[in-house]
Structure formats: C-alpha cells, structure tokens
Design a protein around this motif. Structure first.
Motif, PDB file in Angstrom:
ATOM      1  N   UNK A 100      -9.726   8.657   0.968  1.00  0.00           N
ATOM      2  CA  UNK A 100      -9.973   8.712   2.407  1.00  0.00           C
ATOM      3  C   UNK A 100      -9.841  10.144   2.910  1.00  0.00           C
ATOM      4  N   UNK A 101     -10.881  10.653   3.546  1.00  0.00           N
ATOM      5  CA  UNK A 101     -10.899  12.037   3.997  1.00  0.00           C
ATOM      6  C   UNK A 101     -10.553  12.188   5.477  1.00  0.00           C
ATOM      7  N   UNK A 102     -10.415  11.066   6.195  1.00  0.00           N
ATOM      8  CA  UNK A 102     -10.187  11.138   7.628  1.00  0.00           C
ATOM      9  C   UNK A 102      -8.855  11.814   7.939  1.00  0.00           C
ATOM     10  N   UNK A 103      -8.877  12.693   8.949  1.00  0.00           N
ATOM     11  CA  UNK A 103      -7.658  13.401   9.327  1.00  0.00           C
ATOM     12  C   UNK A 103      -6.556  12.456   9.750  1.00  0.00           C
ATOM     13  N   UNK A 104      -6.918  11.326  10.380  1.00  0.00           N
ATOM     14  CA  UNK A 104      -5.904  10.399  10.863  1.00  0.00           C
ATOM     15  C   UNK A 104      -5.106   9.808   9.705  1.00  0.00           C
ATOM     16  N   UNK A 105      -5.769   9.581   8.566  1.00  0.00           N
ATOM     17  CA  UNK A 105      -5.072   9.055   7.399  1.00  0.00           C
ATOM     18  C   UNK A 105      -4.114  10.105   6.846  1.00  0.00           C
ATOM     19  N   UNK A 106      -4.578  11.357   6.808  1.00  0.00           N
ATOM     20  CA  UNK A 106      -3.735  12.449   6.324  1.00  0.00           C
ATOM     21  C   UNK A 106      -2.522  12.614   7.224  1.00  0.00           C
ATOM     22  N   UNK A 107      -2.741  12.612   8.524  1.00  0.00           N
ATOM     23  CA  UNK A 107      -1.646  12.777   9.477  1.00  0.00           C
ATOM     24  C   UNK A 107      -0.648  11.630   9.361  1.00  0.00           C
ATOM     25  N   UNK A 108      -1.183  10.423   9.178  1.00  0.00           N
ATOM     26  CA  UNK A 108      -0.295   9.275   9.037  1.00  0.00           C
ATOM     27  C   UNK A 108       0.565   9.401   7.786  1.00  0.00           C
ATOM     28  N   UNK A 109      -0.059   9.792   6.672  1.00  0.00           N
ATOM     29  CA  UNK A 109       0.687   9.940   5.425  1.00  0.00           C
ATOM     30  C   UNK A 109       1.756  11.007   5.517  1.00  0.00           C
ATOM     31  N   UNK A 110       1.417  12.157   6.079  1.00  0.00           N
ATOM     32  CA  UNK A 110       2.389  13.234   6.233  1.00  0.00           C
ATOM     33  C   UNK A 110       3.477  12.844   7.215  1.00  0.00           C
ATOM     34  N   UNK A 111       3.089  12.107   8.249  1.00  0.00           N
ATOM     35  CA  UNK A 111       4.071  11.671   9.232  1.00  0.00           C
ATOM     36  C   UNK A 111       5.083  10.696   8.664  1.00  0.00           C
ATOM     37  N   UNK A 112       4.713   9.966   7.629  1.00  0.00           N
ATOM     38  CA  UNK A 112       5.630   9.030   6.991  1.00  0.00           C
ATOM     39  C   UNK A 112       6.545   9.708   5.986  1.00  0.00           C
ATOM     40  N   UNK A 113       6.307  11.003   5.746  1.00  0.00           N
ATOM     41  CA  UNK A 113       7.214  11.733   4.863  1.00  0.00           C
ATOM     42  C   UNK A 113       6.601  12.242   3.582  1.00  0.00           C
ATOM     43  N   UNK A 125       0.825  -1.205   0.000  1.00  0.00           N
ATOM     44  CA  UNK A 125       0.000   0.000   0.000  1.00  0.00           C
ATOM     45  C   UNK A 125       0.863   1.260   0.000  1.00  0.00           C
ATOM     46  N   UNK A 126       0.198   2.399  -0.198  1.00  0.00           N
ATOM     47  CA  UNK A 126       0.902   3.666  -0.322  1.00  0.00           C
ATOM     48  C   UNK A 126       1.674   4.057   0.915  1.00  0.00           C
ATOM     49  N   UNK A 127       1.165   3.719   2.098  1.00  0.00           N
ATOM     50  CA  UNK A 127       1.868   4.042   3.331  1.00  0.00           C
ATOM     51  C   UNK A 127       3.236   3.359   3.375  1.00  0.00           C
ATOM     52  N   UNK A 128       3.255   2.063   3.064  1.00  0.00           N
ATOM     53  CA  UNK A 128       4.507   1.316   3.113  1.00  0.00           C
ATOM     54  C   UNK A 128       5.478   1.798   2.034  1.00  0.00           C
ATOM     55  N   UNK A 129       4.947   2.112   0.868  1.00  0.00           N
ATOM     56  CA  UNK A 129       5.801   2.641  -0.204  1.00  0.00           C
ATOM     57  C   UNK A 129       6.432   3.954   0.227  1.00  0.00           C
ATOM     58  N   UNK A 130       5.629   4.840   0.808  1.00  0.00           N
ATOM     59  CA  UNK A 130       6.132   6.142   1.255  1.00  0.00           C
ATOM     60  C   UNK A 130       7.213   5.957   2.314  1.00  0.00           C
ATOM     61  N   UNK A 131       6.970   5.075   3.252  1.00  0.00           N
ATOM     62  CA  UNK A 131       7.941   4.813   4.321  1.00  0.00           C
ATOM     63  C   UNK A 131       9.274   4.333   3.733  1.00  0.00           C
ATOM     64  N   UNK A 132       9.204   3.430   2.773  1.00  0.00           N
ATOM     65  CA  UNK A 132      10.418   2.891   2.158  1.00  0.00           C
ATOM     66  C   UNK A 132      11.140   3.940   1.331  1.00  0.00           C
TER      67      UNK A 132
END
Length: 228
Positions: free
Chosen positions: A81-94, A59-66
């Motif tokens: 996905x519009x949830x803030x938690x998803x946005x925060x997670x994505x930004x937090x991964x870089x 998934x995109x999260x793992x790709x971003x992290x790598x």
C-alpha cells in the motif's frame, strides 16, 4: 548475533528476505500468520521485527499496536500500500519505518543495519546526565522511561529518542531534515513525514493541551524547538 523475526504471509518474499539477512550474519525466523507472528514476537526475544501489513488472522496494524505496549525494539512495517494515510497510520502506531513493496533486498538489509545500529547507540547508556527534569516532565535516560506529573507514560523507541534529543538541546530550532538525520540516520532511505507524525504523538502524551504546547513549539518554516 542479532535475532530478527519476519512476519510475512508470502513465503517467497519471506524466504528472500531471510536469505539476504542470513548472508549478513543475522539469525532469522519466519511466521506467516498474524496470530502466530504476534505470539512468537512476544516470546522470542528478538532484536528487530519485519512486519507485513496484510496478514491472515491479525493484521500488521494490530500486531504493531500490541507489540508497542510490550516491546522496545525496532519494528519495520512493509506493505504494497503506497497511500500516505497507511504510512502515517503505521508510524503513528509505533512502527520505526514503513517500506513499500516491491523493494530490493539490499535496501531492506540497509534499513535493518541502520535501525539496529542506531537503537544500540541510543539505548547504550553512558550519558553524563541520566535524567532530564523540566516542569512536570521527567525523562529517565538510563531506564528509557518518561513520566508526566509523576505518572509513567509509555513511549515507542523513536518517540523516546526524539523527545530526549530535543529536550537535551533546549531552545534550539531543528528542521525536520535535521531531526530525521539525527534520529533515523537514513536521509536517503526514509520519509521526513515521520518526524511530523512522531512530534504529534509525543505532544499527545506529554502536553496537557496538544494544541497549546508548553514543551515543543512549531517554528513555522523552520522546524521544532523544545522550550524551557
């Protein structure tokens, strides 16, 4: 010509994004699965990556992290996905930006233009002072590397830009809006919540005790200050 990789499993969306980017003189490739997208991103010498969140395989999260452990280029994450938690997670991964579907192709192009222009300006060198040394922190502007107590710590593009800007303007208070405008440069297109996310990630990397900061102070109701 700047090269862009789109990692998106919906071929209709991917081709629409590609067509608009081609009209603006970008070279564009498409991958529709997570594993192939990650492999191509690491091998393809791209200037920017547009990354869907929900992908078959990885998934995109793992790709971003790598990617953030290997590459220092803008990553734009897109998702329904519009949830803030998803946005925060994505930004937090870089990720440098998080775009919610559906969005207009012209908005995507605007964000791509802005991120590439800002990345090129901030990474182009020419600073009069190439290093910032404050206590145990060393910021090498020329090589875009950060050292804490002589140990190198990996930073994403925006984390480095934000830390460098604050450290270059010590003891001044900047609001979230001011920091967003300075680093992202798209106050009408983005979300200033990303500033809070990036400050938290920076503190985790440079502070011995992130809850008792020795570098970046939160000035409640006003913003942030890098203290010396």
């Amino acid at each position: 010509m700047k090269r862009i990789l789109i990692i998106e499993d919906d071929i209709n969306i991917a081709e629409l994004e590609r067509d608009y980017l081609l009209l603006h003189n970008y070279e564009v490739d498409i991958e529709s699965t997570g594993d192939k997208g990650l492999k191509r991103a690491l091998e393809g010498n791209y200037d920017l990556i547009i990354l869907d969140l929900m992908l078959p395989g990885i998934d995109g999260f793992e790709i971003c992290r790598t990617l953030r452990t290997k590459l220092d280029i803008p990553i734009l994450m897109v998702s329904a996905k519009k949830e803030d938690i998803e946005k925060i997670r994505g930004l937090g991964l870089g990720a440098d930006d998080y775009i919610i579907k559906p969005f207009s192709p012209s908005e995507l192009v605007a964000r791509v233009n802005a991120h590439l222009a800002r990345f090129e300006r901030l990474s182009g060198g020419g600073q009069k002072k190439e290093e910032i040394r404050i206590r145990g922190l060393l910021i090498d502007k020329a090589s875009r590397r950060v050292f804490v107590n002589d140990k190198e710590v990996p930073f994403t593009t925006k984390e480095f830009d934000l830390l460098t800007f604050l450290a270059s303007n010590p003891n001044r208070v900047f609001s979230k809006d001011q920091l967003f405008e300075q680093i992202w440069g798209m106050d009408s297109l983005g979300d200033i919540a990303t500033v809070t996310v990036h400050i938290r990630k920076i503190r985790e990397k440079i502070e011995l005790d992130p809850s008792n900061s020795q570098y970046i102070d939160t000035i409640w109701g006003a913003g942030y200050r890098f203290k010396v």
